[in-house]
Scaffold this active site. Structure first.
Site, short mmCIF file in Angstrom:
data_model
loop_
_atom_site.label_atom_id
_atom_site.label_comp_id
_atom_site.label_asym_id
_atom_site.label_seq_id
_atom_site.Cartn_x
_atom_site.Cartn_y
_atom_site.Cartn_z
N HIS A 96 0.83 -1.16 -0.03
CA HIS A 96 0.37 0.26 0.52
C HIS A 96 1.24 0.81 -0.10
CE1 HIS A 96 -4.36 1.81 1.34
NE2 HIS A 96 -3.66 3.28 0.80
N HIS A 140 0.87 4.97 -1.74
CA HIS A 140 0.76 5.83 -3.58
C HIS A 140 1.35 6.19 -4.23
CE1 HIS A 140 -3.89 5.35 -2.62
NE2 HIS A 140 -3.06 5.25 -1.32
N ASP A 191 1.43 8.87 -6.47
CA ASP A 191 0.95 10.35 -6.23
C ASP A 191 1.68 10.74 -5.33
OD1 ASP A 191 -1.06 9.38 -5.01
OD2 ASP A 191 -2.53 11.00 -6.85
N GLY A 218 -9.69 7.62 -2.16
CA GLY A 218 -10.34 9.35 -1.89
C GLY A 218 -11.25 8.98 -0.90
N HIS A 242 -9.47 0.50 0.15
CA HIS A 242 -9.48 1.05 1.35
C HIS A 242 -10.29 0.78 2.02
CE1 HIS A 242 -6.02 3.16 -1.34
NE2 HIS A 242 -6.51 3.99 -0.55
N GLU A 275 -9.99 3.14 7.58
CA GLU A 275 -9.63 4.37 7.77
C GLU A 275 -10.44 5.32 7.97
OE1 GLU A 275 -6.27 6.66 5.70
OE2 GLU A 275 -7.51 5.83 4.52
N ASP A 288 1.90 3.80 2.62
CA ASP A 288 0.99 4.81 2.27
C ASP A 288 0.70 6.08 1.66
OD1 ASP A 288 -1.71 5.42 2.00
OD2 ASP A 288 -2.40 6.27 3.42
#
Length: 373
Positions: free
Chosen positions: A27, A29, A31, A188, A215, A218, A309
């Site tokens: 996991h 990202h 970006d 998102g 996801h 969280e 993350d």
């Protein structure tokens, strides 16, 4: 302590030892892991104004902005990273950097996720985005190898859960399943956008036997995890609010924990939890690493994995996450090996790829660490 006891004692973990350990990140990202120097260079080329133009100041801005306890504000930081990832050059550069940086941190297998739909502002097509990112990973993996680091990268194509493009993005993932894409994800704003909103996309993936993670647990509670499980997710992105479905009497051991129907299901089926401790602190899951539910969940036998993350927003790396768990939650070498193997066998790569990585990199790496200790 007897001589026999001390012989079996795990070696004391040092930062240098942890840095060399083979790691698996599921996991992370794309970006959320940009180098500040890269951002500054790319922003200048595309005319985007950043909050700071000094690399150190920019890095600090991202951490401070993300360290708010609010997932909504945390996600706002991505406007700047996504802004410099709208061209083939920008996407290629960021992907290449990620491969090199992860490999240098001891990561031997990584799944990198990103949402192609967020990179279309300058006219790129969805497929052009995927092609640019994949070429960047390929080049980064090759450069890492030249530096003596072997890493395998699989990509997860992500759909934004608040948008209405889930089926289209799922089809994009399927079209690239033999070209570096190993799975699908939705990301998102979690609260208010349940996984079931994308049920058609998940159904399409199930028909094609294509793996996906979601996801969940969280920014929303156990009900979000339940919804993800109902869609057939093979892993849970974060998943830590699953503890809301577990009763733990005060001052009692895990033996006295009472699991609800949902948590028992996740435990029994060993659905991997993609836990990102530092990121979870920023979004209010816990106040400290010592209080983070990851250790409790591990002790209960859940399939816990450790992840970054967003490396930029959390100023972190896999080595830093390991160091924090060792220093503040008493994790040992055995704990890290177990979590790494859980992550490896929970990966969406083909089984032969996973078995090679385990046999040639993970097991020898931990054996070397024990010998060194």
């Amino acid at each position: 302590m007897s001589t026999e006891d001390s012989y079996d004692a795990p070696p004391a973990l040092t930062e240098a030892m942890i840095c060399k350990l083979p790691k698996v990140v599921l996991h992370d990202h794309l970006d959320g892991g940009l180098r500040p120097t890269t951002m500054i260079e790319l922003a200048e080329k595309v005319g985007h104004t950043l909050p700071a133009t000094d690399p150190d100041a920019l890095a600090e801005w991202f951490v401070t902005s993300a360290d708010s306890g609010s997932l909504v504000r945390y996600l706002e930081t991505f406007e700047h990273t996504i802004a410099v990832m709208q061209t083939v050059e920008g996407l290629h550069r960021v992907a290449r950097d990620a491969a090199i940086d992860l490999a240098a941190d001891g990561v031997v297998y990584a799944e990198q996720r990103y949402a192609p739909e967020q990179h279309l502002r300058e006219g790129l097509t969805l497929q052009e985005v995927v092609d640019a990112v994949q070429q960047g990973f390929d080049d980064g993996v090759a450069e890492a190898a030249e530096a003596g680091h072997t890493i395998t990268i699989g990509t997860l194509i992500t759909a934004m859960r608040h948008a209405d493009r889930g089926v289209e993005i799922a089809e994009l993932a399927l079209a690239n399943r033999d070209r570096g894409v190993v799975g699908f994800d939705i990301a998102g704003a979690e609260l208010g956008f349940p996984a079931s909103n994308q049920a058609e996309a998940f159904a399409a993936l199930r028909r094609e036997n294509f793996p996906f993670t979601i996801h969940a647990g969280e920014a929303d509670g156990a009900s979000s995890v339940w919804d993800a499980v109902q869609q057939g997710t093979l892993r849970l992105g974060h998943g830590v609010r699953l503890v809301e479905d577990i009763v733990r009497p005060a001052h009692e051991s895990t033996d006295h924990a009472q699991l609800g129907r949902l948590s028992q299901w996740v435990l029994d089926r060993q659905i991997p939890l993609e836990v990102a401790p530092s990121s979870n602190l920023q979004t209010g899951i816990a106040g400290t690493i010592a209080e983070h539910p990851v250790t409790f969940l591990r002790d209960l036998g859940f399939a816990v994995t450790i992840n970054t993350d967003n490396r930029l927003m959390s100023a972190t790396s896999m080595s830093r996450e390991f160091n924090l768990l060792a220093a503040e939650a008493d994790w040992t070498l055995d704990d890290f090996e177990e979590a790494t193997l859980v992550a490896a066998f929970g990966a969406f790569a083909h089984r032969d790829v996973v078995e090679r990585i385990v046999a040639e990199q993970i097991v020898p790496g931990y054996e070397a660490a024990r010998a060194e200790g």
